[in-house]
Design a protein around this motif. Sequence first.
Motif, PDB file in Angstrom:
ATOM      1  N   PRO A  48       0.818  -1.231   0.000  1.00 30.80           N
ATOM      2  CA  PRO A  48       0.000   0.000   0.000  1.00 30.80           C
ATOM      3  C   PRO A  48       0.841   1.266   0.000  1.00 30.80           C
ATOM      4  O   PRO A  48       0.516   2.238  -0.693  1.00 30.80           O
ATOM      5  CB  PRO A  48      -0.835  -0.131   1.280  1.00 30.80           C
ATOM      6  N   PHE A  49       1.940   1.264   0.762  1.00 38.15           N
ATOM      7  CA  PHE A  49       2.811   2.429   0.777  1.00 38.15           C
ATOM      8  C   PHE A  49       3.448   2.640  -0.599  1.00 38.15           C
ATOM      9  O   PHE A  49       3.459   3.763  -1.130  1.00 38.15           O
ATOM     10  CB  PHE A  49       3.902   2.269   1.840  1.00 38.15           C
ATOM     11  N   ALA A  50       3.949   1.561  -1.185  1.00 42.37           N
ATOM     12  CA  ALA A  50       4.534   1.664  -2.525  1.00 42.37           C
ATOM     13  C   ALA A  50       3.491   2.091  -3.550  1.00 42.37           C
ATOM     14  O   ALA A  50       3.775   2.889  -4.458  1.00 42.37           O
ATOM     15  CB  ALA A  50       5.158   0.317  -2.922  1.00 42.37           C
ATOM     16  N   GLY A  51       2.269   1.581  -3.400  1.00 41.08           N
ATOM     17  CA  GLY A  51       1.194   1.958  -4.319  1.00 41.08           C
ATOM     18  C   GLY A  51       0.866   3.430  -4.228  1.00 41.08           C
ATOM     19  O   GLY A  51       0.614   4.096  -5.248  1.00 41.08           O
ATOM     20  N   LEU A  52       0.865   3.980  -3.011  1.00 40.77           N
ATOM     21  CA  LEU A  52       0.591   5.409  -2.843  1.00 40.77           C
ATOM     22  C   LEU A  52       1.703   6.242  -3.470  1.00 40.77           C
ATOM     23  O   LEU A  52       1.439   7.239  -4.145  1.00 40.77           O
ATOM     24  CB  LEU A  52       0.441   5.739  -1.352  1.00 40.77           C
ATOM     25  N   LEU A  53       2.959   5.825  -3.272  1.00 42.60           N
ATOM     26  CA  LEU A  53       4.076   6.559  -3.874  1.00 42.60           C
ATOM     27  C   LEU A  53       3.972   6.553  -5.397  1.00 42.60           C
ATOM     28  O   LEU A  53       4.184   7.582  -6.051  1.00 42.60           O
ATOM     29  CB  LEU A  53       5.411   5.950  -3.448  1.00 42.60           C
ATOM     30  N   LEU A  54       3.650   5.387  -5.960  1.00 44.26           N
ATOM     31  CA  LEU A  54       3.511   5.305  -7.416  1.00 44.26           C
ATOM     32  C   LEU A  54       2.336   6.136  -7.910  1.00 44.26           C
ATOM     33  O   LEU A  54       2.389   6.722  -8.999  1.00 44.26           O
ATOM     34  CB  LEU A  54       3.350   3.842  -7.846  1.00 44.26           C
ATOM     35  N   SER A  55       1.276   6.187  -7.117  1.00 48.34           N
ATOM     36  CA  SER A  55       0.129   7.031  -7.491  1.00 48.34           C
ATOM     37  C   SER A  55       0.525   8.494  -7.537  1.00 48.34           C
ATOM     38  O   SER A  55       0.174   9.226  -8.466  1.00 48.34           O
ATOM     39  CB  SER A  55      -1.026   6.824  -6.504  1.00 48.34           C
ATOM     40  N   TYR A  64      -7.306  13.158  -5.661  1.00 44.02           N
ATOM     41  CA  TYR A  64      -6.092  12.637  -5.019  1.00 44.02           C
ATOM     42  C   TYR A  64      -6.333  12.262  -3.554  1.00 44.02           C
ATOM     43  O   TYR A  64      -5.721  11.333  -3.027  1.00 44.02           O
ATOM     44  CB  TYR A  64      -4.938  13.640  -5.136  1.00 44.02           C
ATOM     45  N   GLY A  65      -7.241  12.972  -2.896  1.00 49.57           N
ATOM     46  CA  GLY A  65      -7.559  12.625  -1.508  1.00 49.57           C
ATOM     47  C   GLY A  65      -8.212  11.258  -1.404  1.00 49.57           C
ATOM     48  O   GLY A  65      -7.911  10.477  -0.484  1.00 49.57           O
ATOM     49  N   LYS A  66      -9.083  10.934  -2.350  1.00 43.64           N
ATOM     50  CA  LYS A  66      -9.731   9.614  -2.348  1.00 43.64           C
ATOM     51  C   LYS A  66      -8.719   8.510  -2.650  1.00 43.64           C
ATOM     52  O   LYS A  66      -8.799   7.412  -2.083  1.00 43.64           O
ATOM     53  CB  LYS A  66     -10.865   9.590  -3.380  1.00 43.64           C
ATOM     54  N   VAL A  67      -7.762   8.803  -3.531  1.00 47.10           N
ATOM     55  CA  VAL A  67      -6.728   7.814  -3.848  1.00 47.10           C
ATOM     56  C   VAL A  67      -5.884   7.522  -2.603  1.00 47.10           C
ATOM     57  O   VAL A  67      -5.602   6.359  -2.285  1.00 47.10           O
ATOM     58  CB  VAL A  67      -5.832   8.315  -4.997  1.00 47.10           C
ATOM     59  N   ALA A  68      -5.496   8.577  -1.890  1.00 51.08           N
ATOM     60  CA  ALA A  68      -4.717   8.389  -0.663  1.00 51.08           C
ATOM     61  C   ALA A  68      -5.513   7.595   0.370  1.00 51.08           C
ATOM     62  O   ALA A  68      -4.983   6.699   1.042  1.00 51.08           O
ATOM     63  CB  ALA A  68      -4.301   9.748  -0.092  1.00 51.08           C
ATOM     64  N   ALA A  69      -6.815   7.895   0.500  1.00 51.73           N
ATOM     65  CA  ALA A  69      -7.659   7.165   1.447  1.00 51.73           C
ATOM     66  C   ALA A  69      -7.801   5.702   1.050  1.00 51.73           C
ATOM     67  O   ALA A  69      -7.799   4.803   1.913  1.00 51.73           O
ATOM     68  CB  ALA A  69      -9.035   7.825   1.518  1.00 51.73           C
ATOM     69  N   GLU A  99      -3.665  19.766  -0.133  1.00 48.41           N
ATOM     70  CA  GLU A  99      -2.979  18.676  -0.841  1.00 48.41           C
ATOM     71  C   GLU A  99      -1.999  17.960   0.078  1.00 48.41           C
ATOM     72  O   GLU A  99      -1.975  16.724   0.142  1.00 48.41           O
ATOM     73  CB  GLU A  99      -2.237  19.235  -2.064  1.00 48.41           C
ATOM     74  N   VAL A 100      -1.210  18.730   0.811  1.00 48.64           N
ATOM     75  CA  VAL A 100      -0.240  18.129   1.732  1.00 48.64           C
ATOM     76  C   VAL A 100      -0.947  17.332   2.819  1.00 48.64           C
ATOM     77  O   VAL A 100      -0.546  16.216   3.160  1.00 48.64           O
ATOM     78  CB  VAL A 100       0.654  19.232   2.347  1.00 48.64           C
ATOM     79  N   ALA A 101      -2.016  17.894   3.381  1.00 51.56           N
ATOM     80  CA  ALA A 101      -2.731  17.228   4.464  1.00 51.56           C
ATOM     81  C   ALA A 101      -3.316  15.888   4.020  1.00 51.56           C
ATOM     82  O   ALA A 101      -3.208  14.877   4.725  1.00 51.56           O
ATOM     83  CB  ALA A 101      -3.834  18.132   4.997  1.00 51.56           C
ATOM     84  N   LYS A 102      -3.925  15.859   2.836  1.00 53.21           N
ATOM     85  CA  LYS A 102      -4.558  14.623   2.364  1.00 53.21           C
ATOM     86  C   LYS A 102      -3.525  13.559   1.989  1.00 53.21           C
ATOM     87  O   LYS A 102      -3.663  12.381   2.351  1.00 53.21           O
ATOM     88  CB  LYS A 102      -5.462  14.932   1.166  1.00 53.21           C
ATOM     89  N   LEU A 103      -2.487  13.958   1.265  1.00 53.36           N
ATOM     90  CA  LEU A 103      -1.500  12.972   0.825  1.00 53.36           C
ATOM     91  C   LEU A 103      -0.708  12.420   2.006  1.00 53.36           C
ATOM     92  O   LEU A 103      -0.451  11.218   2.077  1.00 53.36           O
ATOM     93  CB  LEU A 103      -0.560  13.597  -0.208  1.00 53.36           C
ATOM     94  N   PHE A 104      -0.325  13.297   2.947  1.00 48.49           N
ATOM     95  CA  PHE A 104       0.452  12.807   4.079  1.00 48.49           C
ATOM     96  C   PHE A 104      -0.396  12.000   5.057  1.00 48.49           C
ATOM     97  O   PHE A 104       0.132  11.188   5.811  1.00 48.49           O
ATOM     98  CB  PHE A 104       1.166  13.953   4.787  1.00 48.49           C
ATOM     99  N   ALA A 105      -1.707  12.184   5.061  1.00 48.90           N
ATOM    100  CA  ALA A 105      -2.564  11.311   5.869  1.00 48.90           C
ATOM    101  C   ALA A 105      -2.427   9.873   5.376  1.00 48.90           C
ATOM    102  O   ALA A 105      -2.290   8.934   6.177  1.00 48.90           O
ATOM    103  CB  ALA A 105      -4.013  11.774   5.783  1.00 48.90           C
ATOM    104  N   GLY A 106      -2.444   9.688   4.057  1.00 47.45           N
ATOM    105  CA  GLY A 106      -2.245   8.354   3.502  1.00 47.45           C
ATOM    106  C   GLY A 106      -0.850   7.837   3.743  1.00 47.45           C
ATOM    107  O   GLY A 106      -0.650   6.652   4.060  1.00 47.45           O
ATOM    108  N   ILE A 107       0.146   8.715   3.633  1.00 50.03           N
ATOM    109  CA  ILE A 107       1.536   8.295   3.845  1.00 50.03           C
ATOM    110  C   ILE A 107       1.756   7.858   5.283  1.00 50.03           C
ATOM    111  O   ILE A 107       2.362   6.811   5.544  1.00 50.03           O
ATOM    112  CB  ILE A 107       2.494   9.448   3.464  1.00 50.03           C
ATOM    113  N   PHE A 108       1.262   8.641   6.258  1.00 50.53           N
ATOM    114  CA  PHE A 108       1.473   8.289   7.658  1.00 50.53           C
ATOM    115  C   PHE A 108       0.775   6.977   8.025  1.00 50.53           C
ATOM    116  O   PHE A 108       1.236   6.262   8.919  1.00 50.53           O
ATOM    117  CB  PHE A 108       0.969   9.415   8.567  1.00 50.53           C
ATOM    118  N   LEU A 109      -0.316   6.658   7.347  1.00 52.99           N
ATOM    119  CA  LEU A 109      -1.025   5.415   7.642  1.00 52.99           C
ATOM    120  C   LEU A 109      -0.337   4.218   6.989  1.00 52.99           C
ATOM    121  O   LEU A 109      -0.071   3.203   7.640  1.00 52.99           O
ATOM    122  CB  LEU A 109      -2.479   5.521   7.162  1.00 52.99           C
ATOM    123  N   THR A 110      -0.026   4.337   5.711  1.00 53.01           N
ATOM    124  CA  THR A 110       0.564   3.184   5.008  1.00 53.01           C
ATOM    125  C   THR A 110       2.009   2.935   5.403  1.00 53.01           C
ATOM    126  O   THR A 110       2.538   1.848   5.149  1.00 53.01           O
ATOM    127  CB  THR A 110       0.490   3.395   3.479  1.00 53.01           C
TER     128      THR A 110
END
Length: 459
Positions: free
Chosen positions: A26-33, A49-54, A312-323
């Motif tokens: 999932p982390f690698a998938g988010l980075l590739l996204s 992009y927020g939905k993709v991160a979620a 943008e930063v808030a949504k993407l890093f929410a996914g990053i911190f989780l994955t």
Amino acid sequence: MLLAMSSGAFAADFDGSQLSAIWGVPFAGLLLSIALMPLLVPHFWHHHYGKVAAAWGLAFLVPFGVMFGPAMAGVNMVHALFAEYIPFIILLTALFTVSGGIFIRGNLHGSPALNTAILGIGAVLASFMGTTGASMLLIRPLIRANDNRKHVAHVVVFFIFIVSNAGGSLTPLGDPPLFLGFLKGVDFFWTLKHIFPETLFMLGSLLTIFYFLDSWYYNRREELVPQDPTPDSKSIGFDGGINFALLAVVVGLVLMSGLWKSDVSFDIYGTVVGLPGVVRDVGLVAVTFLSLMITPAKVHADNQFGWAPMQEVAKLFAGIFLTIIPVIAMLKAGVNGPFGAVVSAVTQPDGSPDVMMYFWITGALSSFLDNAPTYLVFFNTAGGDPQVLMTTLAPTLAAISAGAVFMGANTYIGNAPNLMVKAIAEDRGVKMPSFFGYMLWSGGILLPLFVVMSFIWFN
């Protein structure tokens, strides 16, 4: 549901040796996204992009809850939220808001000399007000100074290299990894004494390269647009200057949270949140609202202040911190975890630390993972005793510190201000390189400097 079924009896720090490397998908998938979707499906990415991160966050959280139980999943989600993400996003929001309330009045003309001077000033400020603070303060006037030029992306790229990363290497206030080292017992001025030559080499080299590259662009006939969008003025000054005082309050609150020791803490589903951290975050929220209240609307309008970059930063890093949860856990498992080969690579056959490998592996992982926990992983791998690391193993601690700070510039996600600067620049109409396009810049400019540095200081 996860929160309701969670229990404080569970620890957020679970044994990463139980996991296989597939949990990093999932982390690698988010980075590739983040890297590919803006190129392949730009319209979809811009709106979703927020939905993709979620979605990638759920791709980790749901299977983890099924495998280890909803309670364990809930506890780790709460830990990522309260121990890492919320303090992170509150600090970024405060710095973004306060710096957005400072407008440099007048028209600076973005010549190579002026641009180099701004980057140099930002590099100095970064070690005392943080890379994020210095970046948010200077990126807007830098872009406005160059709004009469056709080629601006390289200016922003070098700004990320210098102000958002390398400049923050001299004090714990500069970058989160060094602040964590300070909390672990590393002296406040240790990095200033021990990696000053490396920092001087990096900053001197980058500023020199930038000056000649910017001069090449600037001297081309078609570089300047016919009419400067920013009209000339008689004087240069500051509007919203009260925000400088609020910026000092932000720095003071961060430093206070590291120096103040308190036995008072709060247990939130197994995550212990100390009173100093709570006071810091409440203070930062208050500073944010106070800045919005006292900053004249004209200053925000002149600064073209808007919330899109912060969202943008808030949504993407929410996914990053989780994955990133299972990835950090697997690294913490050391030689017994799925990434045992990575951890073993920093130790020589006789058991002594391989200083050059500490520099490169800490840096490589900090390029894609959060550089703060990466610093801690290798700080502990090297023994975790600050007194020993500051003396007997000083070259090892210097390598870990330099790798975590300098190589955060290798990608847009290596350090938080990188993505914020990119978002602000794009919001101002600057066509920034793609994720991999940026890595071509960092690979061509930074990696050769790292090679030279590693053979001089970390060999």
